[in-house]
Scaffold this motif. Structure first.
Motif, PDB file in Angstrom:
ATOM      1  N   PHE A   1     -13.551  -4.034  -5.355  1.00 12.08           N
ATOM      2  CA  PHE A   1     -12.704  -2.852  -5.069  1.00 12.08           C
ATOM      3  C   PHE A   1     -11.525  -2.886  -6.164  1.00 12.08           C
ATOM      4  N   PRO A   2     -11.160  -3.179  -7.766  1.00  6.59           N
ATOM      5  CA  PRO A   2      -9.989  -2.170  -8.224  1.00  6.59           C
ATOM      6  C   PRO A   2      -9.601  -0.629  -7.818  1.00  6.59           C
ATOM      7  N   GLU A   3     -10.140   0.398  -7.770  1.00  6.34           N
ATOM      8  CA  GLU A   3     -10.088   1.162  -7.281  1.00  6.34           C
ATOM      9  C   GLU A   3      -8.587   1.373  -6.823  1.00  6.34           C
ATOM     10  N   MET A   4      -9.389   0.983  -5.295  1.00  4.03           N
ATOM     11  CA  MET A   4      -8.152   0.798  -3.770  1.00  4.03           C
ATOM     12  C   MET A   4      -7.094   0.794  -4.786  1.00  4.03           C
ATOM     13  N   PHE A   5      -6.407   0.115  -5.767  1.00  2.58           N
ATOM     14  CA  PHE A   5      -4.927  -0.224  -5.967  1.00  2.58           C
ATOM     15  C   PHE A   5      -4.572   0.945  -6.322  1.00  2.58           C
ATOM     16  N   GLU A   6      -5.503   1.396  -7.166  1.00  5.60           N
ATOM     17  CA  GLU A   6      -4.417   2.614  -7.774  1.00  5.60           C
ATOM     18  C   GLU A   6      -4.086   3.478  -6.959  1.00  5.60           C
TER      19      GLU A   6
END
Ligand SMILES: C[S@@+](CC[C@H](N)C(=O)[O-])C[C@H]1O[C@@H](n2cnc3c(N)ncnc32)[C@H](O)[C@@H]1O
Length: 227
Positions: free
Chosen positions: A9-14
């Motif tokens: 879930f890379p988008e969680m870090f943005e």
């Protein structure tokens, strides 16, 4: 420092990486964040988990895509990353661990999800296993964010005041002394006289005494560790 985040879930870090101190660290070119989606390294781009051998609830993260991704990063990087596996079964994260990690030039954080990792990810990848506490979260993303935040603010130059991390709770094994700002009196609650005295020597002594008192009251376990 280079920080590689291995996640589903890379988008969680943005949001977290694009705000506050973590954003400032990047703007000052003191850190570089790279997000990698494990799914991109799965053979058919979808299958990252499977049912556990022996039965049981949920799905387990497959080893192949994680190994492929980690090896790909290692082959491309000039430095050998310190690999951190976020797991509730790891060593309890603490300020001394954050201080150690902040000295590394290259960190890779590997986030689990679902029922967790196939055991061979833990045993085959030479990882430092870290837990942020004795409770279960849905994924390693929030623990990774906590580790990144605690670590990055310790990199010299990230915080405006170089001394700031050295004065905070846990740095010297004590909790921080009580802090006050203006006004000197609020709803009948007064700032201790000593802090208004301008006597820096006496103020430092008061702060040290308060830090010891507070640690004994709230976290005697820390004080016991210190002596
Ligand atoms: C639902 S948990 C899996 C828990 C696992 N079945 C167990 O009982 O140990 C899914 C993932 O979240 C992360 N996680 C959950 N709680 C954590 C914690 N306290 N500290 C670090 N990572 C955690 C880990 O990456 C874990 O693989």
């Amino acid at each position: 420092m280079r920080i590689d985040i291995v996640t589903l879930f890379p988008e969680m870090f943005e949001n977290i990486l694009g705000n506050s101190i973590l954003k400032i660290a990047k703007e000052k070119a003191l850190v570089q964040y790279n997000l990698f989606n494990i799914r991109d390294f799965a053979e058919n781009r979808r299958c990252v988990d499977d049912r556990p051998y022996g039965g049981g609830p949920g799905m387990v993260m497959k080893p192949e895509p994680v190994f492929t991704l980690v090896e790909c990063i290692e082959q491309q990087a000039n430095t050998r990353p310190k690999k951190v596996l976020l797991t509730p079964q790891g060593k309890r994260f603490s300020q001394p661990i954050a201080i150690e990690l902040a000295r590394e030039p290259h960190i890779m954080l590997i986030c689990g999800h679902y029922e967790g990792f196939d055991e061979r990810i833990r045993t085959g990848l030479d990882v430092l296993e870290i837990s942020i506490g004795d409770y279960i979260l849905s994924g390693g993303e929030i623990p990774a964010m906590a580790v990144i935040d605690a670590m990055v603010r310790l990199i010299p130059g990230v915080l405006g005041d170089l001394d700031s991390p050295m004065k905070e709770s846990f740095h010297d094994g004590l909790l921080e002394y009580p802090q006050y700002t203006r006004p000197a009196e609020f709803r009948g609650m007064k700032v201790p006289e000593i802090l208004l005295s301008g006597n820096h020597q006496k103020i430092r002594e008061w702060q040290k005494t308060q830090a010891i008192k507070r640690t004994l009251e709230k976290r005697p376990d820390l004080f016991n560790k210190k002596i």
